[in-house]
Motif scaffolding. Structure first.
Motif, short mmCIF file in Angstrom:
data_model
loop_
_atom_site.label_atom_id
_atom_site.label_comp_id
_atom_site.label_asym_id
_atom_site.label_seq_id
_atom_site.Cartn_x
_atom_site.Cartn_y
_atom_site.Cartn_z
N UNK A 1 -21.69 44.32 29.39
CA UNK A 1 -22.71 45.16 28.74
C UNK A 1 -23.40 46.08 29.75
N UNK A 2 -23.39 45.68 31.03
CA UNK A 2 -24.00 46.55 32.05
C UNK A 2 -23.16 47.79 32.33
N UNK A 3 -21.89 47.73 31.90
CA UNK A 3 -20.99 48.86 32.13
C UNK A 3 -20.94 49.83 30.97
N UNK A 4 -21.69 49.56 29.89
CA UNK A 4 -21.64 50.43 28.71
C UNK A 4 -22.46 51.69 28.97
N UNK A 5 -21.80 52.82 28.94
CA UNK A 5 -22.47 54.10 29.18
C UNK A 5 -23.19 54.55 27.91
N UNK A 6 -24.26 55.30 28.11
CA UNK A 6 -25.04 55.80 26.98
C UNK A 6 -25.34 57.27 27.13
N UNK A 7 -25.34 57.96 26.00
CA UNK A 7 -25.69 59.39 26.00
C UNK A 7 -26.40 59.72 24.70
N UNK A 8 -27.10 60.83 24.69
CA UNK A 8 -27.80 61.32 23.51
C UNK A 8 -27.72 62.83 23.51
N UNK A 9 -28.01 63.42 22.38
CA UNK A 9 -27.94 64.88 22.35
C UNK A 9 -28.22 65.46 20.99
N UNK A 10 -28.07 66.77 20.93
CA UNK A 10 -28.29 67.55 19.72
C UNK A 10 -27.02 68.27 19.34
N UNK A 11 -26.85 68.49 18.04
CA UNK A 11 -25.66 69.18 17.56
C UNK A 11 -26.01 70.21 16.51
N UNK A 12 -25.16 71.21 16.41
CA UNK A 12 -25.27 72.24 15.37
C UNK A 12 -23.90 72.35 14.71
N UNK B 1 -24.37 67.10 24.75
CA UNK B 1 -24.60 65.71 25.11
C UNK B 1 -25.25 65.57 26.47
N UNK B 2 -26.15 64.61 26.59
CA UNK B 2 -26.86 64.37 27.84
C UNK B 2 -26.67 62.91 28.24
N UNK B 3 -26.34 62.69 29.51
CA UNK B 3 -26.19 61.32 30.00
C UNK B 3 -27.55 60.62 30.01
N UNK B 4 -27.58 59.44 29.46
CA UNK B 4 -28.78 58.61 29.48
C UNK B 4 -28.61 57.47 30.49
N UNK B 5 -27.44 56.82 30.42
CA UNK B 5 -27.17 55.70 31.33
C UNK B 5 -25.75 55.84 31.85
N UNK B 6 -25.63 55.96 33.20
CA UNK B 6 -24.33 56.17 33.84
C UNK B 6 -23.99 54.94 34.67
N UNK B 7 -23.07 54.09 34.21
CA UNK B 7 -22.78 52.83 34.93
C UNK B 7 -22.07 53.05 36.26
N UNK B 8 -21.58 54.24 36.54
CA UNK B 8 -20.87 54.48 37.79
C UNK B 8 -21.83 54.66 38.97
N UNK B 9 -23.13 54.79 38.69
CA UNK B 9 -24.12 54.97 39.76
C UNK B 9 -24.77 53.63 40.09
N UNK B 10 -25.68 53.65 41.06
CA UNK B 10 -26.30 52.43 41.54
C UNK B 10 -27.79 52.42 41.21
N UNK B 11 -28.33 51.21 40.98
CA UNK B 11 -29.77 51.04 40.81
C UNK B 11 -30.36 51.89 39.71
#
Length: 778
Positions: A718-729, A743-753
């Motif tokens: 579950x710590x590796x699940x990436x998350x994003x959010x955004x707006x669409x037209x 789309x905007x990155x919210x949580x990027x598991x490839x980074x640290x801390x």
């Protein structure tokens, strides 16, 4: 369908205010601008009901007046557009703004009373015969809030359910089918359930020859004198002729079938009327010819546009048999499955034959042909991580190749892309596909009766693809035999045989030294190999055709395996292995199993808003003759239909972080998870907006040195699940939908801390992705 993906979007750290949203917000904050003196704006409607009553979403359908729509449930955006307009409607800009928006909804006391009565009638229809609905109206500075309070009180339930019966012989099949009744003791006295039971009994009889029967012949007697809010329900049947109660309901047998090939429906009606409706019409008029084939008649002008045998083979209605509504529906489905047929219409008329309660029918299947041939050409621009390119395709189809509704399709596609803006370092793709679809189920050793019960077509396909990149040259050739069939909204495909040969004539030495070393898992994906697979896939949608204002769900799934037959044969023959694998002429063959499943739902919130969500899972595992999945069978993440904060194929696996450019070789996996939530709201004209959030990633099932952090770990995946959010037209043109998502990155598991939480420090070039696509993501 995914069109292209634009590169990252740079967001400056100094945020600037946007003028248009501010103006719209100010306009929405002046909702009374066009409310006449003495009138009130309907600002809010509240529904309060007991927990055991139907949902408020369902009850809202009985409102005769609702407030102006709020974007995301917060801002009256459409009212804001309207309020931006001036009073002078002779000016184009004012008319445009009013058409884009909606006028203020003025409170109407009569509409409130009609809504109250409709809600009470609805609750009574659900068994709450003593239900009450009270209204409270609150006035506040020119605005009105209406509150509906619903109380069901003790509902009425069913104590027993029986069929009264009658001297009519139609009673016997009804009695025999009573164990399958939809009405059960202790159930609520629900009028919809009673109506569904009438539909069940009606269809039961329509399947047994009763062509003229319908729901109006059935009625219920409800006796609630038993007390304690219980009722006895009895099903009754009206006589066929009210003036002659002893006359039984007739059964109909199909005597003859007429295939009206491009003949207007009015022709046979007019001809039959001219002959007194006796049913003796022979269609021997000058403009039409008739070909008699037993109890089938082919009516055409000049020359039949398709072999009559094909029509008879695909017709599920049989002369000499009792009328069966299911066989009529299957005939509709089979005729519509023939690409040569554009429209199908089936009618029946009594022909005056028969004795006693059995009567004869003539069936008329009116067929309108489609264009025999079609040619299309498409050209599109592509953009992958800033690499510009162009792609084009040509397609040709013949819907009646051998005059038996066989469909031939030929497609050719070519693409060119300049990698890193260096036209000497480019990517090209050339490919084509040739397929032949036969209108029936072709498989040896099966009886004609079995083939008739399976409403499937047979497809033979050949394909070829040549992909040239600086790193390698790959050629894929394949041949397949598959069966496609559908029943209602369920569509299924069985890939009986699918043989692919992947040939790698060139692999760049630098690329090989970097990625394809002796211990590299990627080495097996860039060697020549065979794939002999069998697969099954299905899709189901609860959406009724032509209905757009209902909630619906879709389910998709697939399962395929490869190499099992070859591996078993080699094992039985004790064939020698080359290393750890069996080979065909020094070429490995792949062995794996792969499955995918997805569930998606689109729920109606109100007339202008929907909430859509989906969850999808895919897993593939190599075994036996393979240590790793073929590259073309692996999973990828990111893109317009996945986690939209990432560009296509740039996410995962796990915590693995790719290089500065697309690391498509390593960013692939054996397991995939996709989840999405999307709030869709109609704006104006054909435009709608969306607010979305996506979760997901891919993983490998084994630990590969070239993909550090990519292996799936059940304890902390579950710590590796990436998350994003955004707006669409989106622009909905009915026949297709054009989609633009940011789309905007919210949580990027490839980074640290804390760097993983990109939403806390949006300042990087690749924290955004723009996607242009056709169709909804789910």
């Amino acid at each position: 369908m995914y069109i292209c993906r634009l590169g990252g979007l740079y967001l400056m750290t100094t945020y600037k205010r946007l003028l248009l949203p501010l103006v719209l917000l100010m306009a929405a904050c002046q909702p009374l601008k066009y409310v006449p003196a003495g009138e009130h704006l309907l600002d809010k409607v509240e529904i309060r009901s007991e927990k055991h009553l139907p949902s408020t979403t369902t009850i809202k359908n009985y409102l005769y007046q609702e407030p102006n729509d709020r974007f995301l449930g917060l801002i009256s955006l459409n009212l804001g557009w309207y309020n931006l307009s001036g009073p002078d409607t002779s000016k184009y800009i004012n008319r445009l703004l009013r058409n884009m928006g909606e006028p203020p909804v003025l409170y109407d006391e009569m509409m409130t009373e009609r809504s109250r009565q409709a809600m009470r009638r609805f609750l009574m229809s659900k068994g709450y015969l003593n239900a009450t609905v009270d209204t409270a109206v609150q006035y506040d500075n020119g605005k009105v809030t209406v509150t509906y309070t619903l109380k069901g009180h003790q509902p009425y339930r069913i104590r027993s359910y029986n069929f009264e019966g009658s001297p009519d012989s139609i009673s016997k099949p009804i009695f025999e089918a009573m164990p399958n009744a939809l009405i059960k003791p202790e159930a609520l006295l629900d009028s919809k359930m009673l109506d569904d039971e009438r539909g069940r009994v009606t269809r039961l009889l329509q399947r047994q020859g009763h062509y003229n029967i319908n729901k109006d012949y059935f009625f219920f007697r409800v006796d609630s004198t038993y007390g304690d809010h219980f009722a006895d329900v009895r099903l009754g049947i009206r006589p066929w002729a009210p003036d002659s109660p002893a006359l039984m309901h007739p059964r109909h047998r199909v005597d003859r079938l007429f295939f009206m090939m491009d003949v207007p429906m009015s022709s046979y009606i007019r001809l039959s009327d001219q002959q007194g409706g006796s049913g003796s019409a022979t269609f021997d008029v000058a403009d039409y010819d008739t070909l008699q084939m037993g109890n089938y008649a082919i009516v055409y002008r000049g020359k039949p546009f398709v072999n009559p045998d094909v029509l008879i083979q695909n017709c599920r209605i049989r002369p000499g048999q009792l009328y069966d509504i299911q066989e009529e529906e299957r005939t509709y489905a089979r005729m519509n499955a023939l690409q040569l047929i554009k429209y199908t219409n089936i009618r029946f008329r009594e022909n005056g034959s028969g004795t006693g309660r059995e009567r004869g029918l003539d069936g008329y299947i009116v067929l309108t042909p489609n264009k025999k041939q079609r040619f299309t050409a498409d050209l599109e621009g592509t953009n992958t991580a800033g690499d510009l390119g162009v792609a084009g395709s040509l397609s040709f189809s013949n819907r009646n190749l051998f005059h038996g509704a066989e469909m031939l399709q030929a497609n050719f596609r070519g693409a060119y892309e300049a990698l890193s803006a260096n036209f000497s370092n480019d990517y090209t793709e050339l490919g084509g596909e040739l397929s032949l679809v036969l209108p029936d189920f072709r498989m040896p050793f099966l009886s004609a009766d079995f083939k008739r019960r399976v409403d499937a077509n047979t497809e033979f396909a050949l394909s070829y693809q040549n992909m040239s990149r600086p790193e390698f040259l790959r050629t894929i050739a394949s041949a397949s035999v598959r069966y496609n069939w559908s029943k209602g909204m369920l569509r299924q495909t069985l890939d009986l045989i699918d043989l692919s040969y992947v040939y790698m004539p060139r692999v760049d030495s630098t690329f090989k030294a970097r990625y394809l070393t002796g211990s590299s898992y990627l080495r097996y994906s860039y060697e020549d190999h065979f794939i002999l697979r069998t697969g099954y896939s299905f899709s189901f949608s609860s959406a009724a055709p032509g209905v757009t204002n209902r909630s619906y769900y879709t389910i998709r799934g697939s399962l395929e395996s490869a190499g099992n037959t070859l591996y078993a044969a080699y094992s039985l023959l004790n064939a020698p292995k080359t290393g750890d694998s069996y080979t065909i002429g020094n070429i490995n063959f792949a062995q794996y199993i792969k499955g995918e499943f997805e569930y998606a739902k689109s729920a109606v919130l109100n007339s202008r808003n929907r909430l859509a969500y989906r969850a999808g899972l895919g897993i593939a595992m190599p075994y036996g003759n393979s240590r790793i999945l073929p590259f073309e069978k692996r999973f990828f993440s990111g893109g317009a239909n996945s986690v939209r904060g990432w560009s296509v194929r740039t996410l995962g696996p796990g915590t693995y972080k790719g290089g500065s450019s697309i690391d498509f070789m390593n960013q692939s996996g054996d397991l995939k998870l996709d989840m999405g939530l999307e709030y869709r709201s109609v704006l104006f004209w054909k435009l709608e907006s969306a607010l979305f959030a996506d979760l997901g990633n891919i993983w490998t099932l084994r630990n590969y040195s070239g993909q550090p952090g990519g292996q799936f770990n059940p304890a902390d995946f579950y710590k590796d699940i990436a998350g994003s959010a955004g707006l669409g037209l989106r622009a909905d043109f009915s026949y297709f939908l054009l989609r633009l998502d940011l789309g905007m990155k919210v949580y990027d598991p490839s980074l640290m801390g804390n760097e993983r939480w990109r939403i806390l420090s949006i300042d990087q070039f690749d924290d955004f992705a723009v996607h242009l696509a056709i169709g909804y993501p789910f």
